[in-house]
Design a protein around this motif. Structure first.
Motif, PDB file in Angstrom:
ATOM      1  N   THR A 138       0.836  -1.210   0.000  1.00 42.61           N
ATOM      2  CA  THR A 138       0.000   0.000   0.000  1.00 42.61           C
ATOM      3  C   THR A 138       0.863   1.249   0.000  1.00 42.61           C
ATOM      4  N   VAL A 139       1.847   1.286   0.910  1.00 45.76           N
ATOM      5  CA  VAL A 139       2.764   2.431   0.990  1.00 45.76           C
ATOM      6  C   VAL A 139       3.537   2.580  -0.315  1.00 45.76           C
ATOM      7  N   GLN A 140       4.047   1.461  -0.826  1.00 45.01           N
ATOM      8  CA  GLN A 140       4.815   1.500  -2.076  1.00 45.01           C
ATOM      9  C   GLN A 140       3.969   2.034  -3.223  1.00 45.01           C
ATOM     10  N   GLY A 141       2.696   1.582  -3.293  1.00 47.19           N
ATOM     11  CA  GLY A 141       1.819   2.023  -4.380  1.00 47.19           C
ATOM     12  C   GLY A 141       1.593   3.518  -4.368  1.00 47.19           C
ATOM     13  N   TYR A 142       1.312   4.069  -3.187  1.00 43.99           N
ATOM     14  CA  TYR A 142       1.066   5.514  -3.102  1.00 43.99           C
ATOM     15  C   TYR A 142       2.334   6.315  -3.412  1.00 43.99           C
ATOM     16  N   ILE A 143       3.483   5.861  -2.918  1.00 47.82           N
ATOM     17  CA  ILE A 143       4.736   6.582  -3.159  1.00 47.82           C
ATOM     18  C   ILE A 143       5.100   6.552  -4.637  1.00 47.82           C
ATOM     19  N   VAL A 156      -4.040  15.685  -4.313  1.00 49.80           N
ATOM     20  CA  VAL A 156      -3.724  14.249  -4.427  1.00 49.80           C
ATOM     21  C   VAL A 156      -2.511  13.906  -3.570  1.00 49.80           C
ATOM     22  N   ARG A 157      -1.517  14.775  -3.577  1.00 50.31           N
ATOM     23  CA  ARG A 157      -0.291  14.533  -2.808  1.00 50.31           C
ATOM     24  C   ARG A 157      -0.584  14.386  -1.323  1.00 50.31           C
ATOM     25  N   LYS A 158      -1.388  15.282  -0.791  1.00 46.85           N
ATOM     26  CA  LYS A 158      -1.713  15.224   0.628  1.00 46.85           C
ATOM     27  C   LYS A 158      -2.484  13.950   0.956  1.00 46.85           C
ATOM     28  N   LYS A 159      -3.481  13.620   0.104  1.00 51.33           N
ATOM     29  CA  LYS A 159      -4.303  12.436   0.345  1.00 51.33           C
ATOM     30  C   LYS A 159      -3.463  11.156   0.303  1.00 51.33           C
ATOM     31  N   GLN A 162      -1.119  10.887   3.302  1.00 54.59           N
ATOM     32  CA  GLN A 162      -1.871  10.496   4.505  1.00 54.59           C
ATOM     33  C   GLN A 162      -2.149   8.982   4.512  1.00 54.59           C
ATOM     34  N   ARG A 163      -2.514   8.455   3.332  1.00 56.49           N
ATOM     35  CA  ARG A 163      -2.784   7.022   3.234  1.00 56.49           C
ATOM     36  C   ARG A 163      -1.497   6.197   3.409  1.00 56.49           C
ATOM     37  N   ALA A 164      -0.404   6.722   2.842  1.00 55.39           N
ATOM     38  CA  ALA A 164       0.879   6.042   3.028  1.00 55.39           C
ATOM     39  C   ALA A 164       1.283   6.061   4.503  1.00 55.39           C
ATOM     40  N   GLY A 165       0.965   7.195   5.169  1.00 56.03           N
ATOM     41  CA  GLY A 165       1.264   7.309   6.595  1.00 56.03           C
ATOM     42  C   GLY A 165       0.488   6.282   7.422  1.00 56.03           C
ATOM     43  N   ARG A 170       0.446   1.142  10.500  1.00 54.34           N
ATOM     44  CA  ARG A 170       0.062  -0.277  10.654  1.00 54.34           C
ATOM     45  C   ARG A 170       1.300  -1.160  10.764  1.00 54.34           C
ATOM     46  N   LEU A 171       2.334  -0.855   9.966  1.00 53.30           N
ATOM     47  CA  LEU A 171       3.587  -1.610  10.039  1.00 53.30           C
ATOM     48  C   LEU A 171       4.213  -1.478  11.428  1.00 53.30           C
ATOM     49  N   ILE A 172       4.237  -0.250  11.943  1.00 53.72           N
ATOM     50  CA  ILE A 172       4.810   0.007  13.265  1.00 53.72           C
ATOM     51  C   ILE A 172       4.013  -0.747  14.333  1.00 53.72           C
ATOM     52  N   TYR A 173       2.676  -0.773  14.188  1.00 53.41           N
ATOM     53  CA  TYR A 173       1.799  -1.462  15.124  1.00 53.41           C
ATOM     54  C   TYR A 173       2.115  -2.950  15.166  1.00 53.41           C
ATOM     55  N   ILE A 174       2.289  -3.539  13.978  1.00 52.07           N
ATOM     56  CA  ILE A 174       2.594  -4.978  13.901  1.00 52.07           C
ATOM     57  C   ILE A 174       3.961  -5.268  14.508  1.00 52.07           C
ATOM     58  N   VAL A 175       4.965  -4.442  14.159  1.00 56.48           N
ATOM     59  CA  VAL A 175       6.326  -4.658  14.667  1.00 56.48           C
ATOM     60  C   VAL A 175       6.369  -4.512  16.185  1.00 56.48           C
ATOM     61  N   LYS A 176       5.647  -3.530  16.738  1.00 54.88           N
ATOM     62  CA  LYS A 176       5.602  -3.346  18.195  1.00 54.88           C
ATOM     63  C   LYS A 176       4.991  -4.563  18.882  1.00 54.88           C
ATOM     64  N   ASP A 177       3.907  -5.084  18.293  1.00 53.52           N
ATOM     65  CA  ASP A 177       3.277  -6.269  18.870  1.00 53.52           C
ATOM     66  C   ASP A 177       4.196  -7.477  18.800  1.00 53.52           C
ATOM     67  N   LEU A 178       4.904  -7.621  17.684  1.00 50.29           N
ATOM     68  CA  LEU A 178       5.872  -8.725  17.550  1.00 50.29           C
ATOM     69  C   LEU A 178       6.991  -8.594  18.582  1.00 50.29           C
ATOM     70  N   ASP A 179       7.443  -7.365  18.786  1.00 49.67           N
ATOM     71  CA  ASP A 179       8.502  -7.119  19.766  1.00 49.67           C
ATOM     72  C   ASP A 179       8.024  -7.478  21.174  1.00 49.67           C
ATOM     73  N   MET A 180       6.773  -7.132  21.485  1.00 47.57           N
ATOM     74  CA  MET A 180       6.236  -7.440  22.810  1.00 47.57           C
ATOM     75  C   MET A 180       6.097  -8.948  22.998  1.00 47.57           C
ATOM     76  N   ILE A 181       5.595  -9.647  21.961  1.00 48.76           N
ATOM     77  CA  ILE A 181       5.474 -11.110  22.031  1.00 48.76           C
ATOM     78  C   ILE A 181       6.830 -11.739  22.299  1.00 48.76           C
ATOM     79  N   THR A 182       7.850 -11.259  21.590  1.00 52.67           N
ATOM     80  CA  THR A 182       9.205 -11.802  21.750  1.00 52.67           C
ATOM     81  C   THR A 182       9.695 -11.609  23.181  1.00 52.67           C
TER      82      THR A 182
END
Length: 365
Positions: A138-143, A156-159, A162-165, A170-182
């Motif tokens: 998703t991030v790659q597509g918007y960039i 369009v740039r702002k929109k 924001q979507r890439a952000g 979501r990536l940070i959320y997943i990585v944080k959860d993985l770090d906590m599980i570990t």
């Protein structure tokens, strides 16, 4: 006992008998030919010859088998040679048979365990890949779209940024959860234990998730009015995370216009049990044993639309177990689910003595 004896010494008995008969026959012919034949002497020779032959043959056979079996144990390092004793060896090789059978059973169990782990590893890797590639693409597509010329259009740039952000979040959320599980699995997460009011914490969770529940017209409520505080001793931040995850799940899989209800009950003298009950879609019986696995989803398509890292229940289980407590789940498909966990009760801060206060500290998970 007699059956085992005959089985163990069968070879020695038969061989001794054959040797004794042959020698007695030869001796009898010899004595008869020389005119010295006597039944008494021949009988003594027969008995003596049989006993001597039996003990010599039995000793030699046991010694022979023991040396060969010991060599097998030494060559096959997976067999435990310390369990082998010379007095265990019999002509039917029962000791080796038992050891090989035990070895085969252990290996079979080990292979089955490895197969289960391999299946789990493949599922886990596939789930991690799926969870990460969706926001990454998703991030790659918007960039890439922005780089291809869309960046010149400010709207369009702002929109797209924001979507890439959101994809990065979501990536940070997943990585944080993985770090906590570990950290939880490795025991590296420290619990900061303290006394707090669990009723107040539940109410805070309701307030925080009220808007999310309102989108599906789900009511967040206690089972009864709790006018007095209920004090527990645990890590406030982690238990807040447990409650939030369970309430979010009940909203996610709850039906529109449904209810999420929390009750806090005395279990035993020093324990309370917190129950989170909903009247949502429920969980099929076959899925319940795997609910707390990392990335395991009951409804693959629906849960991904709802978002989340797929690690929530796994984190909940690890946090509760880090407190040396238990978590339970009961569910009827089409009726609803109930998740419950135990907690240690404590006294009200106003009733805690000075010595008890100094006992509060940190606990390593």
């Amino acid at each position: 006992m007699s059956k085992d004896f005959k089985k163990s010494y069968k070879f020695a008995i038969k061989t001794s008998l054959f040797i004794t008969l042959v020698l007695t026959l030869i001796l009898g012919v010899f004595l008869f030919y020389h005119g010295l034949f006597e039944f008494y002497s021949l009988g003594i020779f027969l008995v003596s010859s049989y006993l001597v032959s039996f003990f010599i043959i039995q000793y030699r056979v046991e010694n022979f088998i023991y040396k060969r079996v010991k060599k097998i144990y030494d060559n096959v390092t997976l067999l435990d040679a310390t369990t082998l004793r010379p007095n265990q060896i019999t002509t039917d090789m029962a000791t080796l048979t038992r050891e090989v059978e035990k070895f085969a059973e252990d290996k079979k169990l080990e292979i089955e365990t490895l197969k289960i782990r391999e299946t789990y590893r493949k599922e886990f890797m596939g789930n991690v890949s799926h969870e990460l590639k969706t926001p990454l693409f998703t991030v790659q597509g918007y960039i890439l779209t922005l780089l291809d010329g869309a960046m010149k259009d400010k709207t369009v740039r702002k929109k797209y940024l924001q979507r890439a952000g959101k994809g990065v979040e979501r990536l940070i959320y997943i990585v944080k959860d993985l770090d906590m599980i570990t950290k939880l699995e490795a025991g590296d997460l420290h619990l900061h234990l303290e006394n707090f009011n669990i009723v107040e914490m539940v109410q805070n969770a309701f307030d925080l998730l009220e808007m999310k529940a309102a989108k599906k017209n789900i009511t967040l409520t206690f089972d009864i009015p709790y006018e007095e505080a209920i004090w527990v001793y645990a890590d406030r931040e982690r238990i807040q995370q447990v409650l939030s995850n369970l309430v979010v799940n009940s909203i996610k899989y709850g039906k529109k216009g449904g209810t999420t209800e929390i009750s806090i009950e005395n279990l035993i003298k020093n324990k309370v049990i917190v129950r989170v009950t909903d009247n949502g879609e429920g969980i099929e019986k076959a899925n319940i044993p795997r609910l707390f696995e990392r990335f395991y989803r009951v409804d693959k398509s629906g849960s991904r639309k709802e978002g989340g890292s797929g690690l929530g229940l796994s984190i909940v289980k690890h946090i509760i177990e880090a407190h040396n407590e238990k978590i339970y789940v009961e569910s009827v498909f089409g009726v609803g689910s109930e998740f419950s966990f135990t907690m240690e009760k404590s006294k009200s801060p106003s009733k805690i003595t000075t010595s008890e206060k100094t006992g509060n500290g940190r606990k390593k998970a």
